[in-house]
Design a protein around this motif. Structure first.
Motif, PDB file in Angstrom:
ATOM      1  N   ILE A  25     -24.044  -1.953 -89.377  1.00 31.24           N
ATOM      2  CA  ILE A  25     -23.486  -3.256 -89.765  1.00 31.24           C
ATOM      3  C   ILE A  25     -23.176  -4.086 -88.530  1.00 31.24           C
ATOM      4  O   ILE A  25     -23.522  -5.276 -88.448  1.00 31.24           O
ATOM      5  N   ILE A  26     -22.517  -3.475 -87.542  1.00 27.07           N
ATOM      6  CA  ILE A  26     -22.172  -4.196 -86.316  1.00 27.07           C
ATOM      7  C   ILE A  26     -23.422  -4.719 -85.619  1.00 27.07           C
ATOM      8  O   ILE A  26     -23.459  -5.856 -85.131  1.00 27.07           O
ATOM      9  N   SER A  27     -24.465  -3.893 -85.588  1.00 25.37           N
ATOM     10  CA  SER A  27     -25.702  -4.276 -84.907  1.00 25.37           C
ATOM     11  C   SER A  27     -26.324  -5.528 -85.527  1.00 25.37           C
ATOM     12  O   SER A  27     -26.666  -6.489 -84.824  1.00 25.37           O
ATOM     13  N   GLU A  28     -26.467  -5.553 -86.845  1.00 27.17           N
ATOM     14  CA  GLU A  28     -27.064  -6.720 -87.489  1.00 27.17           C
ATOM     15  C   GLU A  28     -26.117  -7.919 -87.429  1.00 27.17           C
ATOM     16  O   GLU A  28     -26.562  -9.057 -87.264  1.00 27.17           O
ATOM     17  N   ALA A  29     -24.807  -7.669 -87.530  1.00 25.61           N
ATOM     18  CA  ALA A  29     -23.839  -8.754 -87.396  1.00 25.61           C
ATOM     19  C   ALA A  29     -23.985  -9.427 -86.032  1.00 25.61           C
ATOM     20  O   ALA A  29     -23.994 -10.663 -85.919  1.00 25.61           O
ATOM     21  N   TRP A  30     -24.102  -8.620 -85.000  1.00 27.92           N
ATOM     22  CA  TRP A  30     -24.246  -9.140 -83.634  1.00 27.92           C
ATOM     23  C   TRP A  30     -25.537  -9.952 -83.491  1.00 27.92           C
ATOM     24  O   TRP A  30     -25.536 -11.038 -82.906  1.00 27.92           O
TER      25      TRP A  30
ATOM     26  N   GLY B 136     -27.890 -17.276 -83.504  1.00 31.65           N
ATOM     27  CA  GLY B 136     -27.440 -18.562 -84.013  1.00 31.65           C
ATOM     28  C   GLY B 136     -27.589 -18.748 -85.508  1.00 31.65           C
ATOM     29  O   GLY B 136     -27.574 -19.878 -86.007  1.00 31.65           O
ATOM     30  N   VAL B 137     -27.691 -17.653 -86.241  1.00 34.07           N
ATOM     31  CA  VAL B 137     -27.841 -17.742 -87.696  1.00 34.07           C
ATOM     32  C   VAL B 137     -26.508 -18.085 -88.361  1.00 34.07           C
ATOM     33  O   VAL B 137     -26.462 -18.829 -89.341  1.00 34.07           O
ATOM     34  N   VAL B 138     -25.423 -17.557 -87.815  1.00 29.80           N
ATOM     35  CA  VAL B 138     -24.101 -17.749 -88.418  1.00 29.80           C
ATOM     36  C   VAL B 138     -23.059 -17.637 -87.315  1.00 29.80           C
ATOM     37  O   VAL B 138     -23.293 -16.970 -86.292  1.00 29.80           O
ATOM     38  N   SER B 139     -21.920 -18.298 -87.492  1.00 29.44           N
ATOM     39  CA  SER B 139     -20.851 -18.223 -86.492  1.00 29.44           C
ATOM     40  C   SER B 139     -20.115 -16.895 -86.602  1.00 29.44           C
ATOM     41  O   SER B 139     -20.148 -16.246 -87.662  1.00 29.44           O
TER      42      SER B 139
ATOM     43  N   ALA C  39     -21.546 -11.726 -75.988  1.00 35.42           N
ATOM     44  CA  ALA C  39     -20.225 -11.091 -75.977  1.00 35.42           C
ATOM     45  C   ALA C  39     -19.136 -12.122 -75.707  1.00 35.42           C
ATOM     46  O   ALA C  39     -18.065 -12.098 -76.337  1.00 35.42           O
ATOM     47  N   GLU C  40     -19.396 -13.052 -74.785  1.00 35.46           N
ATOM     48  CA  GLU C  40     -18.421 -14.097 -74.480  1.00 35.46           C
ATOM     49  C   GLU C  40     -18.213 -15.017 -75.682  1.00 35.46           C
ATOM     50  O   GLU C  40     -17.080 -15.413 -75.992  1.00 35.46           O
ATOM     51  N   LYS C  41     -19.295 -15.326 -76.375  1.00 30.85           N
ATOM     52  CA  LYS C  41     -19.215 -16.186 -77.558  1.00 30.85           C
ATOM     53  C   LYS C  41     -18.361 -15.545 -78.643  1.00 30.85           C
ATOM     54  O   LYS C  41     -17.484 -16.195 -79.239  1.00 30.85           O
TER      55      LYS C  41
ATOM     56  N   HIS D 281     -16.186 -13.113 -78.239  1.00 35.01           N
ATOM     57  CA  HIS D 281     -14.830 -12.951 -77.720  1.00 35.01           C
ATOM     58  C   HIS D 281     -14.015 -14.232 -77.902  1.00 35.01           C
ATOM     59  O   HIS D 281     -12.872 -14.197 -78.381  1.00 35.01           O
ATOM     60  N   GLN D 282     -14.588 -15.352 -77.520  1.00 29.70           N
ATOM     61  CA  GLN D 282     -13.876 -16.624 -77.642  1.00 29.70           C
ATOM     62  C   GLN D 282     -13.541 -16.931 -79.099  1.00 29.70           C
ATOM     63  O   GLN D 282     -12.439 -17.401 -79.411  1.00 29.70           O
ATOM     64  N   ALA D 283     -14.482 -16.662 -80.003  1.00 29.81           N
ATOM     65  CA  ALA D 283     -14.244 -16.916 -81.417  1.00 29.81           C
ATOM     66  C   ALA D 283     -13.125 -16.027 -81.955  1.00 29.81           C
ATOM     67  O   ALA D 283     -12.275 -16.477 -82.739  1.00 29.81           O
ATOM     68  N   MET D 284     -13.109 -14.768 -81.562  1.00 29.07           N
ATOM     69  CA  MET D 284     -12.062 -13.856 -82.013  1.00 29.07           C
ATOM     70  C   MET D 284     -10.692 -14.269 -81.466  1.00 29.07           C
ATOM     71  O   MET D 284      -9.670 -14.167 -82.152  1.00 29.07           O
ATOM     72  N   CYS D 285     -10.674 -14.755 -80.203  1.00 33.66           N
ATOM     73  CA  CYS D 285      -9.399 -15.140 -79.587  1.00 33.66           C
ATOM     74  C   CYS D 285      -8.818 -16.401 -80.207  1.00 33.66           C
ATOM     75  O   CYS D 285      -7.607 -16.615 -80.153  1.00 33.66           O
ATOM     76  N   VAL D 286      -9.666 -17.259 -80.784  1.00 35.15           N
ATOM     77  CA  VAL D 286      -9.156 -18.417 -81.509  1.00 35.15           C
ATOM     78  C   VAL D 286      -8.351 -17.945 -82.716  1.00 35.15           C
ATOM     79  O   VAL D 286      -7.296 -18.491 -83.050  1.00 35.15           O
ATOM     80  N   LYS D 287      -8.839 -16.900 -83.351  1.00 36.05           N
ATOM     81  CA  LYS D 287      -8.162 -16.349 -84.529  1.00 36.05           C
ATOM     82  C   LYS D 287      -7.002 -15.444 -84.142  1.00 36.05           C
ATOM     83  O   LYS D 287      -5.910 -15.519 -84.721  1.00 36.05           O
ATOM     84  N   VAL D 288      -7.241 -14.570 -83.166  1.00 37.23           N
ATOM     85  CA  VAL D 288      -6.217 -13.624 -82.700  1.00 37.23           C
ATOM     86  C   VAL D 288      -6.246 -13.583 -81.177  1.00 37.23           C
ATOM     87  O   VAL D 288      -7.119 -12.911 -80.600  1.00 37.23           O
ATOM     88  N   PRO D 289      -5.362 -14.275 -80.487  1.00 34.65           N
ATOM     89  CA  PRO D 289      -5.323 -14.208 -79.018  1.00 34.65           C
ATOM     90  C   PRO D 289      -5.229 -12.760 -78.554  1.00 34.65           C
ATOM     91  O   PRO D 289      -4.599 -11.928 -79.222  1.00 34.65           O
TER      92      PRO D 289
END
Length: 268
Positions: free
Chosen positions: A151-156, A162-165, A226-228, A230-238
């Motif tokens: 699941i993680i592999s296909e999610a990544w 650029g299919v989904v945020s 990975a940076e992309k 990471h930044q998205a996750m930190c917007v939700k949870v610093p």
């Protein structure tokens, strides 16, 4: 029943008094089984027992304590020591892996493990309210991690291409697949989504194979992607300790409530 302070005879030895060890100790105590919690540092053991007492008190107050015994009765079954020989003496089972909010236990026997040992461990896990599964042969990652990594592999890949945020990707799971996978697995889902499994395979196998052929290579999980993420996750949870700890506490509370709901929703 022997007191864990005096003997582990007929009980369980839990090796390691960290988060995982404490969780196992609480589970076995919930099943009425005496536990000896071991760690090399006596201060770690003392701290672990204090932590268990606080955790059980909170669980009892929220109505989430497992088992038929009261918190005090369960606490009386848990003792600690810093001598490994004392910890395992007379124990009928020795434990080391994760558990209080997620009940799955993968049983992976060595080729020379006696079938009776696996059967006994399976019965013990069921007795304390866990959900054991038998892994018939050893494989890297066992079953849960292999499914998780797929699941993680296909999610990544979907995010990287650029299919989904990243945020919407998580919603696909939490508001889609995860809703039913909390109660039934992928194989039963297939079975129910047609007139049985053979009907599902007949209808959808060609389409599944077509999509699967478009899956890309194994991601590197690094660089710009990975940076992309990471930044998205930190917007939700610093990613500072306080925010991460608060989010984990919220997650564990959700798992606790889900486990309680699942215990009330018995299969027909």
């Amino acid at each position: 029943m022997a007191s864990p302070e005096s003997s582990a005879a007929g009980g369980v030895a839990v090796i390691g008094s960290g988060l995982i060890g404490r969780s196992w100790a609480m589970l076995f105590a919930a099943g009425g089984i005496p536990v000896r919690l071991y760690d090399v540092d006596p201060r770690q053991v003392t701290g672990a027992l204090d932590n268990i007492r606080k955790e059980m008190t909170l669980l009892a107050q929220s109505g989430s304590l497992k088992g038929a015994l009261s918190a005090e009765e369960q606490l009386s079954l848990i003792g600690g020591c810093s001598d490994i020989r004392e910890a395992v003496e007379g124990a009928v089972h020795i434990q080391v892996n994760p558990p209080y909010y997620v009940p799955l236990v993968e049983l992976v026997p060595h080729p020379e493990t006696a079938p009776a040992t696996v059967d006994r461990t399976h019965a013990l896990m069921r007795k304390i309210g866990q959900s054991p599964v038998r892994i018939m042969k050893e494989i890297d990652g066992f079953a849960l991690n292999r499914l998780q990594y797929a699941i993680i592999s296909e999610a990544w890949r979907l995010v990287e291409e650029g299919v989904v945020s990243p945020g919407d990707l998580d919603l696909v799971m939490s508001e889609g697949l995860g809703m039913r996978y909390a109660f039934i697995g992928p194989l039963e889902t297939m079975h129910l989504n047609a007139e049985g499994m053979l009907s599902y395979c007949d209808r959808y196998s060609e389409g599944m194979r077509r999509v699967l052929k478009t899956f890309g290579p194994i991601p590197e999980f690094s660089g710009a992607a990975a940076e992309k993420v990471h930044q998205a996750m930190c917007v939700k949870v610093p990613d500072d300790p306080a925010h991460l700890a608060a989010r984990r506490e919220w997650r564990d509370g959700c798992l606790m409530r889900l486990a309680k709901l699942k215990s009330q929703v018995q299969p027909q």
